[in-house]
Design a protein around this motif. Structure first.
Motif, PDB file in Angstrom:
ATOM      1  N   HIS A  32      25.336  20.426 -29.396  1.00  0.00           N
ATOM      2  CA  HIS A  32      24.815  20.387 -30.923  1.00  0.00           C
ATOM      3  C   HIS A  32      23.607  19.320 -30.850  1.00  0.00           C
ATOM      4  O   HIS A  32      23.509  18.352 -30.286  1.00  0.00           O
ATOM      5  CB  HIS A  32      26.086  20.079 -31.842  1.00  0.00           C
ATOM      6  N   TYR A  33      22.887  19.818 -31.702  1.00  0.00           N
ATOM      7  CA  TYR A  33      21.402  19.039 -32.134  1.00  0.00           C
ATOM      8  C   TYR A  33      21.676  18.487 -33.312  1.00  0.00           C
ATOM      9  O   TYR A  33      22.134  19.115 -34.459  1.00  0.00           O
ATOM     10  CB  TYR A  33      20.095  19.898 -31.772  1.00  0.00           C
ATOM     11  N   PRO A  34      20.930  17.246 -33.552  1.00  0.00           N
ATOM     12  CA  PRO A  34      20.832  16.866 -35.091  1.00  0.00           C
ATOM     13  C   PRO A  34      19.787  17.953 -35.681  1.00  0.00           C
ATOM     14  O   PRO A  34      19.114  18.617 -35.168  1.00  0.00           O
ATOM     15  CB  PRO A  34      19.923  15.447 -35.035  1.00  0.00           C
ATOM     16  N   GLU A  35      20.056  17.744 -37.319  1.00  0.00           N
ATOM     17  CA  GLU A  35      19.445  18.856 -37.965  1.00  0.00           C
ATOM     18  C   GLU A  35      17.770  18.972 -37.701  1.00  0.00           C
ATOM     19  O   GLU A  35      17.132  19.933 -37.778  1.00  0.00           O
ATOM     20  CB  GLU A  35      19.661  18.415 -39.380  1.00  0.00           C
ATOM     21  N   HIS A  36      17.416  17.757 -37.417  1.00  0.00           N
ATOM     22  CA  HIS A  36      15.943  17.788 -37.491  1.00  0.00           C
ATOM     23  C   HIS A  36      15.360  18.132 -36.021  1.00  0.00           C
ATOM     24  O   HIS A  36      14.101  18.479 -35.887  1.00  0.00           O
ATOM     25  CB  HIS A  36      15.379  16.279 -37.823  1.00  0.00           C
ATOM     26  N   VAL A  37      16.010  18.481 -35.144  1.00  0.00           N
ATOM     27  CA  VAL A  37      15.787  18.921 -33.684  1.00  0.00           C
ATOM     28  C   VAL A  37      15.925  20.444 -33.883  1.00  0.00           C
ATOM     29  O   VAL A  37      16.781  20.935 -33.509  1.00  0.00           O
ATOM     30  CB  VAL A  37      16.478  18.429 -32.687  1.00  0.00           C
ATOM     31  N   HIS A  59      12.783  23.014 -33.024  1.00  0.00           N
ATOM     32  CA  HIS A  59      12.023  23.681 -32.192  1.00  0.00           C
ATOM     33  C   HIS A  59      12.384  23.489 -30.819  1.00  0.00           C
ATOM     34  O   HIS A  59      13.023  22.545 -30.421  1.00  0.00           O
ATOM     35  CB  HIS A  59      10.549  23.229 -32.472  1.00  0.00           C
ATOM     36  N   PRO A  60      12.336  24.724 -29.830  1.00  0.00           N
ATOM     37  CA  PRO A  60      12.801  24.482 -28.518  1.00  0.00           C
ATOM     38  C   PRO A  60      12.069  23.299 -27.806  1.00  0.00           C
ATOM     39  O   PRO A  60      12.754  22.799 -27.170  1.00  0.00           O
ATOM     40  CB  PRO A  60      12.113  25.677 -27.869  1.00  0.00           C
ATOM     41  N   SER A  61      10.834  22.848 -28.016  1.00  0.00           N
ATOM     42  CA  SER A  61      10.257  21.938 -27.233  1.00  0.00           C
ATOM     43  C   SER A  61      10.966  20.420 -27.675  1.00  0.00           C
ATOM     44  O   SER A  61      11.190  19.561 -26.991  1.00  0.00           O
ATOM     45  CB  SER A  61       8.806  21.675 -27.679  1.00  0.00           C
ATOM     46  N   GLN A  62      11.391  20.576 -28.873  1.00  0.00           N
ATOM     47  CA  GLN A  62      12.079  19.214 -29.594  1.00  0.00           C
ATOM     48  C   GLN A  62      13.474  19.016 -28.670  1.00  0.00           C
ATOM     49  O   GLN A  62      13.962  18.136 -28.355  1.00  0.00           O
ATOM     50  CB  GLN A  62      12.159  19.399 -30.964  1.00  0.00           C
ATOM     51  N   ARG A  63      14.155  20.296 -28.685  1.00  0.00           N
ATOM     52  CA  ARG A  63      15.539  20.142 -27.891  1.00  0.00           C
ATOM     53  C   ARG A  63      15.509  19.870 -26.527  1.00  0.00           C
ATOM     54  O   ARG A  63      16.187  19.172 -26.280  1.00  0.00           O
ATOM     55  CB  ARG A  63      16.051  21.668 -28.062  1.00  0.00           C
ATOM     56  N   GLN A  64      14.032  20.192 -25.970  1.00  0.00           N
ATOM     57  CA  GLN A  64      13.942  19.975 -24.676  1.00  0.00           C
ATOM     58  C   GLN A  64      13.840  18.520 -24.415  1.00  0.00           C
ATOM     59  O   GLN A  64      14.271  17.635 -23.570  1.00  0.00           O
ATOM     60  CB  GLN A  64      13.008  20.667 -23.792  1.00  0.00           C
ATOM     61  N   ARG A  65      12.930  17.764 -25.435  1.00  0.00           N
ATOM     62  CA  ARG A  65      12.766  16.368 -25.443  1.00  0.00           C
ATOM     63  C   ARG A  65      14.119  15.509 -25.710  1.00  0.00           C
ATOM     64  O   ARG A  65      14.482  14.407 -25.035  1.00  0.00           O
ATOM     65  CB  ARG A  65      11.626  16.031 -26.414  1.00  0.00           C
ATOM     66  N   VAL A 106      17.000  16.757 -25.044  1.00  0.00           N
ATOM     67  CA  VAL A 106      17.999  16.601 -23.910  1.00  0.00           C
ATOM     68  C   VAL A 106      17.548  15.490 -22.849  1.00  0.00           C
ATOM     69  O   VAL A 106      18.326  15.030 -22.209  1.00  0.00           O
ATOM     70  CB  VAL A 106      17.936  18.118 -23.324  1.00  0.00           C
ATOM     71  N   THR A 107      16.162  15.692 -22.490  1.00  0.00           N
ATOM     72  CA  THR A 107      15.615  14.775 -21.542  1.00  0.00           C
ATOM     73  C   THR A 107      15.795  13.367 -21.896  1.00  0.00           C
ATOM     74  O   THR A 107      16.290  12.587 -21.026  1.00  0.00           O
ATOM     75  CB  THR A 107      14.164  15.103 -21.211  1.00  0.00           C
ATOM     76  N   LYS A 108      15.700  13.116 -23.088  1.00  0.00           N
ATOM     77  CA  LYS A 108      15.864  11.611 -23.619  1.00  0.00           C
ATOM     78  C   LYS A 108      17.166  11.130 -23.483  1.00  0.00           C
ATOM     79  O   LYS A 108      17.606   9.901 -23.089  1.00  0.00           O
ATOM     80  CB  LYS A 108      15.330  11.429 -25.152  1.00  0.00           C
ATOM     81  N   TYR A 109      18.178  11.802 -23.889  1.00  0.00           N
ATOM     82  CA  TYR A 109      19.735  11.573 -23.869  1.00  0.00           C
ATOM     83  C   TYR A 109      20.318  12.028 -22.850  1.00  0.00           C
ATOM     84  O   TYR A 109      21.580  12.323 -23.131  1.00  0.00           O
ATOM     85  CB  TYR A 109      20.128  11.772 -25.244  1.00  0.00           C
ATOM     86  N   LYS A 110      19.965  12.510 -21.675  1.00  0.00           N
ATOM     87  CA  LYS A 110      20.434  12.928 -20.615  1.00  0.00           C
ATOM     88  C   LYS A 110      21.554  11.898 -20.253  1.00  0.00           C
ATOM     89  O   LYS A 110      21.400  10.602 -20.039  1.00  0.00           O
ATOM     90  CB  LYS A 110      19.698  13.256 -19.322  1.00  0.00           C
ATOM     91  N   GLY A 111      23.002  12.297 -19.796  1.00  0.00           N
ATOM     92  CA  GLY A 111      23.896  11.481 -19.468  1.00  0.00           C
ATOM     93  C   GLY A 111      24.696  10.784 -20.577  1.00  0.00           C
ATOM     94  O   GLY A 111      25.693  10.370 -20.422  1.00  0.00           O
ATOM     95  N   PHE A 112      24.295  10.863 -21.671  1.00  0.00           N
ATOM     96  CA  PHE A 112      24.939  10.677 -23.008  1.00  0.00           C
ATOM     97  C   PHE A 112      26.132  11.784 -23.513  1.00  0.00           C
ATOM     98  O   PHE A 112      25.681  12.863 -23.318  1.00  0.00           O
ATOM     99  CB  PHE A 112      24.145  10.114 -24.104  1.00  0.00           C
TER     100      PHE A 112
END
Length: 104
Positions: free
Chosen positions: A1-6, A8-14, A16-22
């Protein structure tokens, strides 16, 4: 699940990358096996463990916390331990001269 403000696919990728491991488990945030502690909950976590295991020394206490939590620094742990009565008691006795052996 993504926060509501995420959206666009590029936002989702950022995201996922930023919070990988959480990950979220039972309403708590974890990084790997370590629970993330917020600033608001830090003192409660420190107090609960200190009361449960007692004064095992600043460094051992920090290493114990570090193995279980993310978000509690060595400095925060040292400040907390230094302000605990159980930790201060032996130091106060030495300052009053009660911890010195008498030589007769």
């Amino acid at each position: 699940h993504y926060p509501e403000h995420v959206r666009h696919p590029s936002q989702r990728q950022r995201f996922v990358t930023k919070y990988k491991g959480f990950q979220v488990e039972r309403d708590a945030l974890y990084y790997g096996k370590r629970r993330v502690v917020s600033n608001q909950n830090r003192d409660d976590v420190l107090r609960a463990h200190y009361e449960r295991i007692g004064d095992i020394g600043r460094d051992r206490f920090y290493n114990f916390l570090k193995s279980k939590y993310l978000g509690i620094t060595r400095r925060q742990t040292a400040t907390f331990v230094a302000n605990q009565e159980l930790h201060q008691r032996p130091r106060l006795l030495l300052q009053k001269g009660m911890g010195r052996a008498s030589h007769t």
